[in-house]
Design an enzyme around this catalytic site. Structure first.
Site, short mmCIF file in Angstrom:
data_model
loop_
_atom_site.label_atom_id
_atom_site.label_comp_id
_atom_site.label_asym_id
_atom_site.label_seq_id
_atom_site.Cartn_x
_atom_site.Cartn_y
_atom_site.Cartn_z
N THR A 43 46.09 45.61 36.84
CA THR A 43 46.53 45.08 38.14
C THR A 43 47.23 43.88 37.91
OG1 THR A 43 44.47 46.04 39.19
CG2 THR A 43 45.60 44.22 40.59
N HIS A 46 50.83 44.51 36.96
CA HIS A 46 51.77 44.89 38.07
C HIS A 46 51.98 43.93 39.00
CE1 HIS A 46 49.49 49.06 37.63
NE2 HIS A 46 50.66 49.07 36.84
ZN LIG Z 1 40.44 44.73 36.52
#
Ligand SMILES: [Zn+2]
Ligand SMILES: [Zn+2]
Length: 347
Positions: A43, A46
């Site tokens: 994450t 990203h």
């Molecule tokens: Zn994580």
């Protein structure tokens, strides 16, 4: 005003900066934490890369990145007047902050809170010298759990939640996608008594890591025939359980083919677009398909904690890189290549 180092998304564009920013102070229901170790998640990558998802999801800029953390409590908010948290406690943190009041929160499902906020996504994160954690989200580490392991307990919880969402003992298990969470799912399945563990992954480095962490048969779908191998290795029956960690359409369709009738298909990996599935096959095979999100609060944390403190689960091989906060760009590049397990950052 005291300041601290932090990795901050300073503009709505690719990249992030290490800057001096104001040290946060805890609200009445929070604790202030001195960060000892943090860990880079997909994450974070990203958000760093500023992909479509991040562009739509990230509302507050500037924002401190990161959500996987281990740290020491150095200040406690005025309302936190119980003995469960003390100054000096070493904690990890549940990163989904539930509202406490919605239907899901009030029925024991805070991990799918309708108003959930997440560190490093909706509010300031943990790639910094200090961070604020709601007291209710702090998880005090047992003495035997190292700070490195503490910093990866959140993704470990994803793996535990997915693997133990149904029976594993005595089962044959396929883990599709061996990023760090997939590799941890392999390890958890192993210690929980899975009898044959298949792992699929296109990155050779990670495939080897999955083997090291307990996969019996590691397959690269770009080179190996996954369907035939699994059929042969399970006496034509197929696997009892698939733990889907890739979000890849090919892997998901293969999984449906290689599950035995009546098998369990637990999905954590996120596809980047809607995909086509053969519902007839799912129906006729009587498959159980379940989405998995986050960690159950706090059942999953108790399980993860016991796996680590008992020494049953050793995540050492998975933690492949350790670097200073200043080197975060190197860490992000490494994550981009996939030639790593967990990359830890130390302030
Ligand atoms: Zn994580
Ligand atoms: Zn809620």
């Amino acid at each position: 005003m005291p300041t601290m180092k932090a990795i901050v998304k300073t503009k709505p564009a690719p990249g992030a900066e290490l800057i001096e920013t104001e040290t946060p102070s805890p609200g009445p229901d929070d604790v202030l934490v001195k960060v000892l170790a943090s860990s880079i998640c997909g994450t974070d990558l990203h958000i760093f890369q500023w992909n479509d998802w991040a562009r739509k999801r990230i509302k507050h800029i500037p924002q401190i990145l990161g959500h996987e953390v281990c740290g020491e409590i150095i200040e406690i908010g005025a309302n936190v007047n119980h003995d469960f948290l003390k100054i000096g406690d070493i904690i990890s943190a549940e990163t989904h902050i539930g509202c406490g009041w919605c239907y899901e929160c009030r029925t024991g499902n805070a991990h799918i809170c309708l108003n959930s906020r997440i560190f490093g996504v909706d509010i300031h994160g943990v790639f910094a010298e200090f961070c604020v954690v709601p007291a209710a989200n702090a998880w005090v580490l047992e003495k035997k759990i190292t700070k490195d392991f503490g910093s990866v307990m959140e993704p470990l919880g994803n793996a535990v939640h997915t693997a133990l969402a149904g029976p594993v003992a005595g089962c044959t298990v396929l883990v599709t996608g061996c990023g760090p969470i997939g590799i941890m799912a392999v390890a958890v399945s192993r210690i929980c008594g899975a009898t044959k563990i298949f792992a699929t992954e296109i990155n050779e480095y990670r495939l080897q890591l999955a083997k090291k962490m307990g996969a019996d048969i590691a397959l690269n779908p770009q080179k190996d025939n996954v369907r035939d191998t699994i059929r042969e290795e399970t006496g034509d029956l197929g696997v009892d359980v698939v733990l889907e960690m890739s979000g890849n359409a090919g892997a998901i369709n293969d999984a449906i083919k290689v599950l035995r009738p009546g098998g369990r298909f637990s999905l954590l990996g996120l596809p980047d677009q809607p995909l086509k599935l053969d519902l007839n096959e799912i129906i006729f095979k009587y498959l159980t398909i379940q989405g998995i999100n986050g960690r159950r609060m706090f059942d999953t944390w108790y399980q993860s904690s016991r796996f680590l403190s008992s020494g049953r689960l050793d995540l050492s091989p998975l933690i492949t890189h350790r670097m200073r906060l200043e080197e975060f760009e190197k860490g992000m590049e490494l994550m981009e290549t996939g030639n790593c397990g967990k990359v830890l950052l130390y302030p």
